[in-house]
Design a protein around this motif. Structure first.
Motif, PDB file in Angstrom:
ATOM      1  N   ASP A  58     -41.979 -45.308  41.226  1.00 23.01           N
ATOM      2  CA  ASP A  58     -41.451 -46.664  41.260  1.00 23.01           C
ATOM      3  C   ASP A  58     -40.797 -47.017  42.591  1.00 23.01           C
ATOM      4  O   ASP A  58     -39.809 -47.742  42.634  1.00 23.01           O
ATOM      5  CB  ASP A  58     -40.468 -46.882  40.098  1.00 23.01           C
ATOM      6  CG  ASP A  58     -40.176 -48.360  39.850  1.00 23.01           C
ATOM      7  OD1 ASP A  58     -41.091 -49.176  39.999  1.00 23.01           O
ATOM      8  OD2 ASP A  58     -39.019 -48.677  39.498  1.00 23.01           O
ATOM      9  N   ILE A  59     -41.346 -46.506  43.694  1.00 22.48           N
ATOM     10  CA  ILE A  59     -40.907 -46.934  45.020  1.00 22.48           C
ATOM     11  C   ILE A  59     -42.135 -47.369  45.811  1.00 22.48           C
ATOM     12  O   ILE A  59     -43.192 -46.742  45.743  1.00 22.48           O
ATOM     13  CB  ILE A  59     -40.115 -45.845  45.778  1.00 22.48           C
ATOM     14  CG1 ILE A  59     -40.943 -44.574  45.949  1.00 22.48           C
ATOM     15  CG2 ILE A  59     -38.805 -45.548  45.073  1.00 22.48           C
ATOM     16  CD1 ILE A  59     -40.280 -43.548  46.861  1.00 22.48           C
ATOM     17  N   SER A  60     -41.989 -48.440  46.555  1.00 14.03           N
ATOM     18  CA  SER A  60     -43.116 -49.034  47.270  1.00 14.03           C
ATOM     19  C   SER A  60     -43.700 -48.076  48.297  1.00 14.03           C
ATOM     20  O   SER A  60     -43.000 -47.637  49.216  1.00 14.03           O
ATOM     21  CB  SER A  60     -42.660 -50.322  47.954  1.00 14.03           C
ATOM     22  OG  SER A  60     -43.623 -50.769  48.880  1.00 14.03           O
ATOM     23  N   MET A  61     -44.982 -47.771  48.153  1.00 12.11           N
ATOM     24  CA  MET A  61     -45.645 -46.930  49.145  1.00 12.11           C
ATOM     25  C   MET A  61     -45.694 -47.639  50.490  1.00 12.11           C
ATOM     26  O   MET A  61     -45.570 -47.008  51.547  1.00 12.11           O
ATOM     27  CB  MET A  61     -47.054 -46.563  48.677  1.00 12.11           C
ATOM     28  CG  MET A  61     -47.749 -45.563  49.580  1.00 12.11           C
ATOM     29  SD  MET A  61     -49.415 -45.123  49.035  1.00 12.11           S
ATOM     30  CE  MET A  61     -49.079 -44.150  47.576  1.00 12.11           C
ATOM     31  N   ALA A  62     -45.856 -48.964  50.466  1.00 13.61           N
ATOM     32  CA  ALA A  62     -45.921 -49.732  51.713  1.00 13.61           C
ATOM     33  C   ALA A  62     -44.642 -49.591  52.533  1.00 13.61           C
ATOM     34  O   ALA A  62     -44.676 -49.655  53.767  1.00 13.61           O
ATOM     35  CB  ALA A  62     -46.189 -51.206  51.412  1.00 13.61           C
ATOM     36  N   LYS A  63     -43.508 -49.416  51.847  1.00 15.77           N
ATOM     37  CA  LYS A  63     -42.226 -49.262  52.538  1.00 15.77           C
ATOM     38  C   LYS A  63     -41.961 -47.813  52.951  1.00 15.77           C
ATOM     39  O   LYS A  63     -40.969 -47.538  53.630  1.00 15.77           O
ATOM     40  CB  LYS A  63     -41.086 -49.733  51.628  1.00 15.77           C
ATOM     41  CG  LYS A  63     -41.176 -51.185  51.195  1.00 15.77           C
ATOM     42  CD  LYS A  63     -40.934 -52.137  52.332  1.00 15.77           C
ATOM     43  CE  LYS A  63     -40.885 -53.579  51.828  1.00 15.77           C
ATOM     44  NZ  LYS A  63     -40.665 -54.550  52.929  1.00 15.77           N
ATOM     45  N   ASN A  64     -42.827 -46.894  52.553  1.00 20.92           N
ATOM     46  CA  ASN A  64     -42.609 -45.468  52.819  1.00 20.92           C
ATOM     47  C   ASN A  64     -43.823 -44.805  53.470  1.00 20.92           C
ATOM     48  O   ASN A  64     -43.911 -43.575  53.482  1.00 20.92           O
ATOM     49  CB  ASN A  64     -42.287 -44.735  51.514  1.00 20.92           C
ATOM     50  CG  ASN A  64     -40.925 -45.097  50.947  1.00 20.92           C
ATOM     51  OD1 ASN A  64     -39.912 -44.497  51.289  1.00 20.92           O
ATOM     52  ND2 ASN A  64     -40.885 -46.093  50.074  1.00 20.92           N
ATOM     53  N   THR A  65     -44.735 -45.601  54.004  1.00 23.48           N
ATOM     54  CA  THR A  65     -46.001 -45.058  54.498  1.00 23.48           C
ATOM     55  C   THR A  65     -45.808 -44.009  55.586  1.00 23.48           C
ATOM     56  O   THR A  65     -46.406 -42.926  55.539  1.00 23.48           O
ATOM     57  CB  THR A  65     -46.906 -46.193  55.023  1.00 23.48           C
ATOM     58  OG1 THR A  65     -47.139 -47.129  53.971  1.00 23.48           O
ATOM     59  CG2 THR A  65     -48.235 -45.638  55.494  1.00 23.48           C
ATOM     60  N   THR A  66     -45.002 -44.319  56.581  1.00 29.16           N
ATOM     61  CA  THR A  66     -44.812 -43.383  57.702  1.00 29.16           C
ATOM     62  C   THR A  66     -44.260 -42.049  57.213  1.00 29.16           C
ATOM     63  O   THR A  66     -44.759 -40.974  57.587  1.00 29.16           O
ATOM     64  CB  THR A  66     -43.862 -43.983  58.754  1.00 29.16           C
ATOM     65  OG1 THR A  66     -44.423 -45.193  59.267  1.00 29.16           O
ATOM     66  CG2 THR A  66     -43.633 -43.008  59.896  1.00 29.16           C
ATOM     67  N   GLU A  67     -43.233 -42.117  56.375  1.00 27.52           N
ATOM     68  CA  GLU A  67     -42.620 -40.894  55.850  1.00 27.52           C
ATOM     69  C   GLU A  67     -43.598 -40.133  54.949  1.00 27.52           C
ATOM     70  O   GLU A  67     -43.649 -38.895  54.981  1.00 27.52           O
ATOM     71  CB  GLU A  67     -41.346 -41.230  55.072  1.00 27.52           C
ATOM     72  CG  GLU A  67     -40.205 -41.743  55.920  1.00 27.52           C
ATOM     73  CD  GLU A  67     -40.390 -43.185  56.382  1.00 27.52           C
ATOM     74  OE1 GLU A  67     -39.768 -43.563  57.393  1.00 27.52           O
ATOM     75  OE2 GLU A  67     -41.157 -43.924  55.741  1.00 27.52           O
ATOM     76  N   LEU A  68     -44.378 -40.871  54.151  1.00 28.25           N
ATOM     77  CA  LEU A  68     -45.357 -40.226  53.277  1.00 28.25           C
ATOM     78  C   LEU A  68     -46.406 -39.473  54.087  1.00 28.25           C
ATOM     79  O   LEU A  68     -46.746 -38.320  53.762  1.00 28.25           O
ATOM     80  CB  LEU A  68     -46.031 -41.277  52.382  1.00 28.25           C
ATOM     81  CG  LEU A  68     -47.158 -40.783  51.479  1.00 28.25           C
ATOM     82  CD1 LEU A  68     -46.663 -39.698  50.533  1.00 28.25           C
ATOM     83  CD2 LEU A  68     -47.759 -41.948  50.683  1.00 28.25           C
ATOM     84  N   ILE A  69     -46.907 -40.103  55.130  1.00 31.04           N
ATOM     85  CA  ILE A  69     -47.905 -39.446  55.987  1.00 31.04           C
ATOM     86  C   ILE A  69     -47.317 -38.186  56.623  1.00 31.04           C
ATOM     87  O   ILE A  69     -47.965 -37.125  56.683  1.00 31.04           O
ATOM     88  CB  ILE A  69     -48.410 -40.423  57.062  1.00 31.04           C
ATOM     89  CG1 ILE A  69     -49.251 -41.528  56.415  1.00 31.04           C
ATOM     90  CG2 ILE A  69     -49.239 -39.687  58.117  1.00 31.04           C
ATOM     91  CD1 ILE A  69     -49.644 -42.642  57.364  1.00 31.04           C
ATOM     92  N   ASN A  70     -46.076 -38.276  57.075  1.00 31.86           N
ATOM     93  CA  ASN A  70     -45.426 -37.103  57.673  1.00 31.86           C
ATOM     94  C   ASN A  70     -45.288 -35.968  56.665  1.00 31.86           C
ATOM     95  O   ASN A  70     -45.517 -34.792  56.992  1.00 31.86           O
ATOM     96  CB  ASN A  70     -44.050 -37.486  58.212  1.00 31.86           C
ATOM     97  CG  ASN A  70     -44.119 -38.397  59.422  1.00 31.86           C
ATOM     98  OD1 ASN A  70     -45.141 -38.441  60.107  1.00 31.86           O
ATOM     99  ND2 ASN A  70     -43.041 -39.111  59.699  1.00 31.86           N
TER     100      ASN A  70
END
Length: 323
Positions: A58-70
């Motif tokens: 329930d957290i926006s992937m669009a707002k966490n993309t950079t961190e997710l990729i890292n």
């Protein structure tokens, strides 16, 4: 080498109830990461090592993309379930993403499907908390809950959701991590409601007091398809803004509702609810602003200059007049 698991979840009812289902079904020792409802860049708060695992709810992937990729590049497996617009989903064998942006679902309902209804009562609480009343009612009917039981689960969902609103953790009655850990002791939400030592009594009392401040507030701007309300820069305002927005939407399903919460002398924080009979467009409107985003039925802007409120209200009114 001992690997670590992270559970990263939104601090509202949907995020908490989604994780409750998962951990009731599959208990594990994890590092819990959450925050106030609008703190959706939660992946910034973790620094996992190769081999660690992460669950995001329930957290926006669009707002966490950079961190997710890292995190993926480090070599972590990530399980990501959400109902917000994800933006561009990274391509990685380390990522299992289940994303559904349909207006009548939420993360708790998506987890419920994955778990084949094993903790369906908590899914119903999450859906009620996310203001998906018709969907929650239908799910409750499917397991034979009566009118009073549905009312009880609705109240609990609203209270858990209410607890997530604030500009900082000190605004909240319970830190969402503490609230989750406490609720995890109850297999059924009905056990929470019947316990004198559960968070329920304190949340109910706080909600009643905070909501008494908004019962007689009138709209500042009225359009044929929208209304705009303004709340002062007070702790009770920050706590009640979400449930107040949902109440307005439920009471007048043919209109969009804007709640502008004063955050300083020059800015508002905006909550926008699409009309319940037109559950679309809210994220499209709010995403036009640098700090805006959300879902099709409910979205917001973290920082809007006060001088822009009238034009924003006009934009919302025009959108739902034409569409």
């Amino acid at each position: 080498m001992k690997y670590q698991h992270y559970d990263v979840f939104n601090g509202d009812a949907d995020g908490i109830c989604a994780l409750l289902q998962l951990r009731l079904d599959s208990p594990r020792n994890s590092t819990l990461i959450s925050g106030v409802k609008r703190d959706n860049q939660l992946l910034k708060k973790i620094s996992p090592q190769p081999g660690d695992t992460v669950t995001c709810l329930d957290i926006s992937m669009a707002k966490n993309t950079t961190e997710l990729i890292n995190i993926l590049n480090v070599g972590c497996d990530v399980f990501y379930v959400d109902h917000h617009n994800p933006g561009d989903i990274p391509t990685s064998g380390k990522l299992k993403a289940i994303i559904n942006t349909e207006a009548n679902t939420c993360t708790s309902l998506m987890i419920n499907e994955i778990l084949d209804n094993r903790y369906i009562e908590w899914a119903i609480v999450g859906a009620y908390g996310d203001n998906l009343i018709n969907v929650a009612d239908k799910l409750a009917n499917s397991i034979g809950l009566n009118k009073e039981q549905k009312k009880q689960l609705n109240e609990l969902g609203v209270l858990i959701n209410y607890n997530g609103y604030g500009s900082m953790l000190s605004d909240l009655h319970f830190d969402p991590v503490i609230l989750f850990k406490t609720l995890l002791n109850y297999k059924s939400p009905f056990d929470v409601l019947s316990s004198d030592i559960s968070p329920y009594p304190a949340l109910k009392q706080g909600y009643k007091l905070d909501f008494s401040h908004v019962e007689n507030i009138k709209p500042e701007i009225i359009g044929n398809k929208s209304e705009c309300y303004v709340l002062p820069n007070e702790t009770w305002s920050r706590r009640v803004v979400g449930v107040f927005s949902n109440t307005l939407a439920n009471n007048n399903p043919c209109k969009a509702h804007i709640v502008a919460l004063e955050i300083d002398e020059e800015h508002y924080q905006i909550s926008l609810r699409a009309p319940l009979n037109k559950k679309y467009g809210a994220s499209d409107i709010c995403s036009q602003y640098p700090s805006g985003g959300g879902r099709s039925s409910a979205a917001g802007i973290n920082r809007l200059h006060k001088s822009e409120l009238v034009n924003f209200s006009k934009k919302v009114n025009e959108y739902y007049t034409v569409n």
